[in-house]
Design a protein around this motif. Structure first.
Motif, mmCIF file in Angstrom:
data_model
loop_
_atom_site.group_PDB
_atom_site.id
_atom_site.type_symbol
_atom_site.label_atom_id
_atom_site.label_comp_id
_atom_site.label_asym_id
_atom_site.label_seq_id
_atom_site.Cartn_x
_atom_site.Cartn_y
_atom_site.Cartn_z
ATOM 1 N N VAL A 243 24.684 -15.564 24.107
ATOM 2 C CA VAL A 243 24.469 -17.013 24.678
ATOM 3 C C VAL A 243 24.708 -18.154 23.167
ATOM 4 O O VAL A 243 23.657 -17.868 21.959
ATOM 5 N N THR A 244 25.301 -18.856 23.431
ATOM 6 C CA THR A 244 25.768 -19.771 22.300
ATOM 7 C C THR A 244 24.621 -20.808 22.143
ATOM 8 O O THR A 244 24.069 -20.959 23.237
ATOM 9 N N GLY A 245 24.722 -21.531 21.001
ATOM 10 C CA GLY A 245 24.177 -22.735 20.914
ATOM 11 C C GLY A 245 22.860 -22.461 20.409
ATOM 12 O O GLY A 245 22.418 -21.547 19.756
ATOM 13 N N SER A 246 21.646 -23.440 20.857
ATOM 14 C CA SER A 246 20.389 -23.324 20.174
ATOM 15 C C SER A 246 19.416 -23.540 21.265
ATOM 16 O O SER A 246 19.084 -25.011 21.724
ATOM 17 N N SER A 247 18.901 -22.700 22.037
ATOM 18 C CA SER A 247 17.932 -22.599 23.127
ATOM 19 C C SER A 247 16.846 -21.506 22.708
ATOM 20 O O SER A 247 17.230 -20.475 22.004
ATOM 21 N N PRO A 248 15.909 -21.477 23.371
ATOM 22 C CA PRO A 248 14.917 -20.423 23.515
ATOM 23 C C PRO A 248 15.631 -19.019 23.889
ATOM 24 O O PRO A 248 15.102 -18.160 23.143
ATOM 25 N N VAL A 249 16.882 -19.102 24.591
ATOM 26 C CA VAL A 249 17.586 -17.868 24.938
ATOM 27 C C VAL A 249 18.814 -17.583 24.380
ATOM 28 O O VAL A 249 19.466 -16.650 24.674
ATOM 29 N N SER A 250 19.119 -18.390 23.366
ATOM 30 C CA SER A 250 20.453 -18.280 22.605
ATOM 31 C C SER A 250 20.102 -17.378 21.811
ATOM 32 O O SER A 250 19.314 -16.933 21.167
ATOM 33 N N GLY A 251 21.093 -16.379 21.656
ATOM 34 C CA GLY A 251 21.383 -15.101 20.656
ATOM 35 C C GLY A 251 22.224 -14.023 21.331
ATOM 36 O O GLY A 251 23.050 -14.623 22.231
ATOM 37 N N VAL A 252 22.101 -12.815 20.937
ATOM 38 C CA VAL A 252 23.041 -11.727 21.244
ATOM 39 C C VAL A 252 22.068 -10.576 21.947
ATOM 40 O O VAL A 252 20.937 -10.298 21.275
ATOM 41 N N TYR A 253 22.217 -10.239 23.037
ATOM 42 C CA TYR A 253 21.633 -9.144 23.941
ATOM 43 C C TYR A 253 22.632 -7.981 23.988
ATOM 44 O O TYR A 253 23.868 -8.193 24.235
ATOM 45 N N ASN A 254 21.906 -6.768 23.484
ATOM 46 C CA ASN A 254 22.842 -5.713 23.496
ATOM 47 C C ASN A 254 22.851 -4.764 24.666
ATOM 48 O O ASN A 254 23.316 -3.466 24.358
ATOM 49 N N SER A 255 22.346 -5.336 25.839
ATOM 50 C CA SER A 255 22.509 -4.427 26.829
ATOM 51 C C SER A 255 22.097 -5.326 28.151
ATOM 52 O O SER A 255 21.353 -6.585 28.090
ATOM 53 N N LYS A 256 22.452 -5.024 29.329
ATOM 54 C CA LYS A 256 22.302 -5.644 30.478
ATOM 55 C C LYS A 256 20.784 -5.831 30.946
ATOM 56 O O LYS A 256 20.285 -6.976 31.186
ATOM 57 N N LYS A 257 20.130 -4.818 30.685
ATOM 58 C CA LYS A 257 18.637 -4.810 30.533
ATOM 59 C C LYS A 257 17.974 -5.916 29.807
ATOM 60 O O LYS A 257 17.070 -6.610 30.421
ATOM 61 N N ASP A 258 18.244 -5.903 28.477
ATOM 62 C CA ASP A 258 17.754 -7.013 27.714
ATOM 63 C C ASP A 258 18.078 -8.352 28.083
ATOM 64 O O ASP A 258 17.142 -9.291 28.001
ATOM 65 N N LEU A 259 19.381 -8.392 28.286
ATOM 66 C CA LEU A 259 19.815 -9.793 28.852
ATOM 67 C C LEU A 259 18.934 -10.497 30.105
ATOM 68 O O LEU A 259 18.340 -11.343 29.997
ATOM 69 N N LEU A 260 18.770 -9.574 31.119
ATOM 70 C CA LEU A 260 18.072 -9.775 32.186
ATOM 71 C C LEU A 260 16.447 -10.150 31.832
ATOM 72 O O LEU A 260 16.074 -10.947 32.446
ATOM 73 N N GLU A 261 16.123 -9.339 31.134
ATOM 74 C CA GLU A 261 14.535 -9.537 30.764
ATOM 75 C C GLU A 261 14.256 -10.825 29.883
ATOM 76 O O GLU A 261 13.283 -11.110 30.024
ATOM 77 N N GLN A 262 15.090 -10.670 28.829
ATOM 78 C CA GLN A 262 14.802 -11.709 27.717
ATOM 79 C C GLN A 262 15.234 -13.146 27.956
ATOM 80 O O GLN A 262 15.097 -13.870 27.320
ATOM 81 N N ALA A 263 16.611 -13.346 28.867
ATOM 82 C CA ALA A 263 17.206 -14.439 28.870
ATOM 83 C C ALA A 263 17.168 -15.062 30.251
ATOM 84 O O ALA A 263 16.630 -15.902 30.589
#
Length: 162
Positions: A62-82
């Motif tokens: 997730v590009t930019g600068s937001s509370p969820v911007s960053g790199v997620y290394n799995s589908k599970k991490d993306l769904l849970e953390q973003a």
């Protein structure tokens, strides 16, 4: 140019343009674009989302600068953390509208807008561009671009549902 040479040139062009490799790449492009289009249609109809196409070990940025911007290394991490922190602030699911889908080789790029109603009854409207890389029919890598100002407003304005 002689007619024989012209004929040979045309024949060579035809052979190269109809080669199995080219045809295979075109079929893969079309199949991946179709998968994405169908996933967005399903999402609009409440039958799933594009996240259903993710490989378990997909890398999502997730590009930019937001509370969820960053790199997620799995589908599970993306769904849970973003995804979950965003949807926890929404009273309705995001309804997507696709503006365009472009496919080249194993990459599909989709430009889309999403609308929902936040828990505070204010509209949430954002525009997204997702650059997705496919492998064996699954998305393995995504770079997501969006209006982080709009997302930041939602994340700071609305307390998540419990």
């Amino acid at each position: 140019m002689s007619s024989t040479l012209r004929l040979q040139t045309v024949a060579l062009y035809w052979v190269l343009s109809t080669s199995p490799v080219w045809a295979s790449e075109t079929m893969t492009q079309d199949a991946n674009a179709h998968r994405v289009r169908q996933a967005f249609t399903n999402w609009q109809q409440g039958k799933g989302t594009v996240f259903d196409l993710l490989a378990p070990n997909a890398i999502w940025t997730v590009t930019g600068s937001s509370p969820v911007s960053g790199v997620y290394n799995s589908k599970k991490d993306l769904l849970e953390q973003a995804v979950r922190p965003i949807t926890a602030r929404l009273a309705t699911a995001i309804s997507p509208t696709v503006q365009s889908i472009v496919a080249e080789e194993d990459v599909v790029v989709v430009l889309w807008s999403g609308e929902a109603t936040a828990l505070d009854r204010q509209p949430y409207k954002n525009t997204y561009l997702w650059h997705m890389t496919f492998e064996d029919g699954q998305i393995t890598q995504v770079k997501a671009f969006l209006d982080t100002y709009v997302l930041n407003d939602l994340m700071h304005r609305v307390k998540p549902a419990q």
